[in-house]
Motif scaffolding. Sequence first.
Motif, PDB file in Angstrom:
ATOM      1  N   GLY A 140      35.391  34.448  37.990  1.00  0.00           N
ATOM      2  CA  GLY A 140      36.406  35.434  38.354  1.00  0.00           C
ATOM      3  C   GLY A 140      36.162  36.058  39.709  1.00  0.00           C
ATOM      4  N   LEU A 141      34.898  36.403  39.977  1.00  0.00           N
ATOM      5  CA  LEU A 141      34.569  36.999  41.278  1.00  0.00           C
ATOM      6  C   LEU A 141      34.863  36.015  42.403  1.00  0.00           C
ATOM      7  CD1 LEU A 141      33.443  39.269  43.009  1.00  0.00           C
ATOM      8  CD2 LEU A 141      31.132  38.393  42.523  1.00  0.00           C
ATOM      9  N   ALA A 142      34.499  34.759  42.224  1.00  0.00           N
ATOM     10  CA  ALA A 142      34.773  33.753  43.260  1.00  0.00           C
ATOM     11  C   ALA A 142      36.271  33.590  43.471  1.00  0.00           C
ATOM     12  CB  ALA A 142      34.137  32.415  42.872  1.00  0.00           C
ATOM     13  N   ALA A 143      37.019  33.480  42.396  1.00  0.00           N
ATOM     14  CA  ALA A 143      38.473  33.291  42.508  1.00  0.00           C
ATOM     15  C   ALA A 143      39.145  34.514  43.134  1.00  0.00           C
ATOM     16  CB  ALA A 143      39.068  32.997  41.135  1.00  0.00           C
ATOM     17  N   ALA A 144      38.756  35.695  42.677  1.00  0.00           N
ATOM     18  CA  ALA A 144      39.365  36.922  43.203  1.00  0.00           C
ATOM     19  C   ALA A 144      38.958  37.170  44.655  1.00  0.00           C
ATOM     20  CB  ALA A 144      38.977  38.116  42.339  1.00  0.00           C
ATOM     21  N   GLY A 145      37.692  36.918  44.979  1.00  0.00           N
ATOM     22  CA  GLY A 145      37.237  37.117  46.359  1.00  0.00           C
ATOM     23  C   GLY A 145      37.960  36.221  47.338  1.00  0.00           C
ATOM     24  N   LEU A 146      38.150  34.973  46.954  1.00  0.00           N
ATOM     25  CA  LEU A 146      38.864  34.048  47.840  1.00  0.00           C
ATOM     26  C   LEU A 146      40.349  34.402  47.910  1.00  0.00           C
ATOM     27  CD1 LEU A 146      38.471  31.704  49.735  1.00  0.00           C
ATOM     28  CD2 LEU A 146      38.887  30.155  47.826  1.00  0.00           C
ATOM     29  N   ALA A 147      40.917  34.800  46.791  1.00  0.00           N
ATOM     30  CA  ALA A 147      42.325  35.208  46.799  1.00  0.00           C
ATOM     31  C   ALA A 147      42.529  36.445  47.672  1.00  0.00           C
ATOM     32  CB  ALA A 147      42.802  35.480  45.369  1.00  0.00           C
ATOM     33  N   LEU A 148      41.582  37.367  47.609  1.00  0.00           N
ATOM     34  CA  LEU A 148      41.700  38.601  48.386  1.00  0.00           C
ATOM     35  C   LEU A 148      41.528  38.350  49.880  1.00  0.00           C
ATOM     36  CD1 LEU A 148      41.950  41.751  48.157  1.00  0.00           C
ATOM     37  CD2 LEU A 148      39.469  41.770  48.377  1.00  0.00           C
ATOM     38  N   HIS A 149      40.515  37.574  50.246  1.00  0.00           N
ATOM     39  CA  HIS A 149      40.185  37.428  51.661  1.00  0.00           C
ATOM     40  C   HIS A 149      40.691  36.141  52.300  1.00  0.00           C
ATOM     41  CE1 HIS A 149      37.963  41.088  51.829  1.00  0.00           C
ATOM     42  NE2 HIS A 149      37.201  40.735  50.803  1.00  0.00           N
ATOM     43  N   GLY A 150      41.063  35.160  51.527  1.00  0.00           N
ATOM     44  CA  GLY A 150      41.482  33.878  52.082  1.00  0.00           C
ATOM     45  C   GLY A 150      42.738  33.967  52.927  1.00  0.00           C
ATOM     46  N   LEU A 151      43.728  34.708  52.444  1.00  0.00           N
ATOM     47  CA  LEU A 151      44.998  34.829  53.157  1.00  0.00           C
ATOM     48  C   LEU A 151      44.810  35.484  54.521  1.00  0.00           C
ATOM     49  CD1 LEU A 151      48.107  34.498  52.996  1.00  0.00           C
ATOM     50  CD2 LEU A 151      48.170  36.743  51.920  1.00  0.00           C
ATOM     51  N   SER A 152      44.086  36.596  54.550  1.00  0.00           N
ATOM     52  CA  SER A 152      43.880  37.284  55.832  1.00  0.00           C
ATOM     53  C   SER A 152      42.970  36.474  56.746  1.00  0.00           C
ATOM     54  CB  SER A 152      43.324  38.690  55.613  1.00  0.00           C
ATOM     55  OG  SER A 152      42.054  38.636  55.010  1.00  0.00           O
ATOM     56  N   TRP A 153      41.955  35.804  56.164  1.00  0.00           N
ATOM     57  CA  TRP A 153      41.070  34.990  56.987  1.00  0.00           C
ATOM     58  C   TRP A 153      41.865  33.913  57.703  1.00  0.00           C
ATOM     59  CZ3 TRP A 153      39.384  30.367  58.500  1.00  0.00           C
ATOM     60  CH2 TRP A 153      38.173  30.308  59.192  1.00  0.00           C
ATOM     61  N   GLN A 154      42.735  33.224  56.963  1.00  0.00           N
ATOM     62  CA  GLN A 154      43.532  32.159  57.574  1.00  0.00           C
ATOM     63  C   GLN A 154      44.461  32.716  58.645  1.00  0.00           C
ATOM     64  OE1 GLN A 154      44.991  30.439  53.842  1.00  0.00           O
ATOM     65  NE2 GLN A 154      44.043  28.525  54.472  1.00  0.00           N
ATOM     66  N   ALA A 155      45.099  33.840  58.365  1.00  0.00           N
ATOM     67  CA  ALA A 155      46.033  34.422  59.329  1.00  0.00           C
ATOM     68  C   ALA A 155      45.329  34.817  60.622  1.00  0.00           C
ATOM     69  CB  ALA A 155      46.737  35.630  58.716  1.00  0.00           C
ATOM     70  N   ILE A 156      44.137  35.369  60.503  1.00  0.00           N
ATOM     71  CA  ILE A 156      43.424  35.846  61.686  1.00  0.00           C
ATOM     72  C   ILE A 156      42.684  34.719  62.402  1.00  0.00           C
ATOM     73  CG2 ILE A 156      41.478  37.290  62.421  1.00  0.00           C
ATOM     74  CD1 ILE A 156      42.456  39.317  60.295  1.00  0.00           C
ATOM     75  N   HIS A 157      41.968  33.902  61.652  1.00  0.00           N
ATOM     76  CA  HIS A 157      41.084  32.926  62.291  1.00  0.00           C
ATOM     77  C   HIS A 157      41.767  31.632  62.726  1.00  0.00           C
ATOM     78  CE1 HIS A 157      37.564  35.347  61.903  1.00  0.00           C
ATOM     79  NE2 HIS A 157      37.861  35.595  60.652  1.00  0.00           N
ATOM     80  N   THR A 158      42.986  31.431  62.335  1.00  0.00           N
ATOM     81  CA  THR A 158      43.698  30.262  62.845  1.00  0.00           C
ATOM     82  C   THR A 158      44.472  30.611  64.110  1.00  0.00           C
ATOM     83  OG1 THR A 158      45.569  30.672  61.366  1.00  0.00           O
ATOM     84  CG2 THR A 158      43.876  29.134  60.581  1.00  0.00           C
ATOM     85  N   SER A 159      44.411  31.877  64.496  1.00  0.00           N
ATOM     86  CA  SER A 159      45.068  32.321  65.724  1.00  0.00           C
ATOM     87  C   SER A 159      44.044  32.422  66.848  1.00  0.00           C
ATOM     88  CB  SER A 159      45.705  33.701  65.513  1.00  0.00           C
ATOM     89  OG  SER A 159      46.096  34.258  66.754  1.00  0.00           O
ATOM     90  N   PRO A 160      44.421  32.008  68.061  1.00  0.00           N
ATOM     91  CA  PRO A 160      43.504  32.190  69.191  1.00  0.00           C
ATOM     92  C   PRO A 160      43.318  33.672  69.540  1.00  0.00           C
ATOM     93  CG  PRO A 160      45.606  31.313  69.946  1.00  0.00           C
ATOM     94  CD  PRO A 160      45.654  31.328  68.449  1.00  0.00           C
ATOM     95  N   HIS A 161      44.113  34.536  68.909  1.00  0.00           N
ATOM     96  CA  HIS A 161      44.048  35.978  69.165  1.00  0.00           C
ATOM     97  C   HIS A 161      43.416  36.730  67.998  1.00  0.00           C
ATOM     98  CE1 HIS A 161      46.603  35.147  72.595  1.00  0.00           C
ATOM     99  NE2 HIS A 161      47.352  34.426  71.790  1.00  0.00           N
ATOM    100  N   GLY A 162      42.616  36.026  67.207  1.00  0.00           N
ATOM    101  CA  GLY A 162      42.026  36.610  66.004  1.00  0.00           C
ATOM    102  C   GLY A 162      41.237  37.881  66.259  1.00  0.00           C
TER     103      GLY A 162
END
Length: 191
Positions: A85-107
């Motif tokens: 549960g912790l792994a699933a919730a942690g990735l669900a919580l931070h995965g979306l923002s990580w992708q949005a920020i780190h896939t941008s050259p302006h992260g």
Amino acid sequence: MSIRLDGDPRRDKILHAALAVFARYGFKRASMEDVATEAGISRPALYQSYENKAAIFAALAVALGQASCDAAEAAWPADLAFEEGLAAAGLALHGLSWQAIHTSPHGAELMATNSALVGDVVAAIDSRMQALVEARLTNRVPPALQALQARAITAALHGLKSQATSYEDLAALITQFARLIGAGLPLATPA
């Protein structure tokens, strides 16, 4: 990605456009004209919904935060093993923002803008995740330690997010962290 804002399709369309524009240009270089063009609306129509790009950024942060918290809660039903549960919730919580920020050259700029403009949103997201972790610690640790341990786990997840070099690396770090935490917890006692 589905961003909900009180079911208002016009604002949702604007937020989707703003996400693309901020990722493409960063916050400083993005303009209201860029967002309006991306959304397929006029600038006056955009100003009817948001007074400036800081307001759009804040609304986007709230929408992404809400979506991430909802996903984390959905990923961790009460009957799921703690480490899973912790792994699933942690990735669900931070995965979306990580992708949005780190896939941008302006992260880096987007992260700095996020801290400067919407620190309260980040605090609310952390508070919600901390409450979820604390609820899952019930019957596993003494009640006096639940809040402190939930706070430590939530803070550690932030640290993992900042150390990840890719989405796959983030998933691996969160999974390993969840295993370590899960291995250190006593088995649940009957309620």
